[in-house]
Scaffold this motif. Structure first.
Motif, PDB file in Angstrom:
ATOM      1  N   TRP A  45      54.798  91.110  98.941  1.00  0.00           N
ATOM      2  CA  TRP A  45      54.531  90.528 100.264  1.00  0.00           C
ATOM      3  C   TRP A  45      53.167  90.916 100.815  1.00  0.00           C
ATOM      4  N   TYR A 125      59.632  84.916 104.871  1.00  0.00           N
ATOM      5  CA  TYR A 125      58.391  85.641 105.132  1.00  0.00           C
ATOM      6  C   TYR A 125      58.491  86.417 106.445  1.00  0.00           C
ATOM      7  N   SER A 143      54.716  86.004 111.911  1.00  0.00           N
ATOM      8  CA  SER A 143      53.554  85.612 111.118  1.00  0.00           C
ATOM      9  C   SER A 143      52.444  85.039 111.996  1.00  0.00           C
TER      10      SER A 143
END
Length: 195
Positions: A45, A125, A143
């Protein structure tokens, strides 16, 4: 023509919707906080998070990245996503990728120019980011906060117009209001010297 030109112009000039609950500011992590989160993120990641940060990208722009959309030449690579927030306004989005982003991205680029670089979802994510924030003891951020952090950093170091260009905004107003926190340090310098 489904939309009159004047209506399209008004749509392109409207302010973006605000995420989160009213009255509660969205957290914009400092670069130090992002680096702390990067240290506890699982290996797979780290690169996408840092590439998104350093490109000032929205998550949708990161997730549609393919080698054929990246102009790989010179000191700065240019990534041109085919779909982005202002596509409907006829604007092109140029995401500039410097040496650090290139070093992270180069080993991830598929040989097939049409294949996606990243195959996870925005939900997965953001879940990985939330978990890493908790492990790092950093206030949870999404994000999109990475984009705001980058805009804030660019504004502090180079000024509002550089932040506007790095984030792909056509107007510095949006950059100033939503994406680049004011640097109180600049105000302190002025107060010390003139106040």
């Amino acid at each position: 023509d489904l939309v009159e030109p004047a209506a399209l112009t008004r749509l392109c000039a409207t302010r973006p919707s605000q995420e989160g609950s009213p009255g509660r500011p969205r957290p914009t992590p400092s670069l130090e906080e992002v680096e702390t989160v990067l240290e506890v993120l699982p290996e797979g990641w780290r690169a996408p998070v840092e590439i998104q940060l350093r490109g000032g990208m929205r998550i949708g722009e990161l997730l549609q990245m393919r080698p054929r959309l990246i102009q790989i030449e010179g000191k700065i690579w240019i990534y041109r996503p085919t779909s982005h927030k202002s596509t409907h306004c006829g604007r092109e989005r140029n995401i500039l990728l410097g040496p650090r982003s290139q070093a992270l991205l180069r080993p991830l680029l598929p040989k097939d120019e049409g294949r996606l670089v990243f195959t996870f979802t925005a939900r997965t994510y953001n879940r990985a980011l939330a978990t890493a924030c908790a492990r790092a003891g950093v206030e949870r951020f999404s994000s999109h906060a990475l984009r705001r952090s980058w805009g804030t950093l660019i504004r502090k170091r180079f000024g509002l117009d550089h932040a506007r260009a790095a984030l792909g905004h056509s107007s510095p107003t949006v950059t100033a209001e939503f994406y680049a926190d004011l640097d109180i340090g600049v105000g302190r310098e002025a107060a010390l010297e003139l106040g």
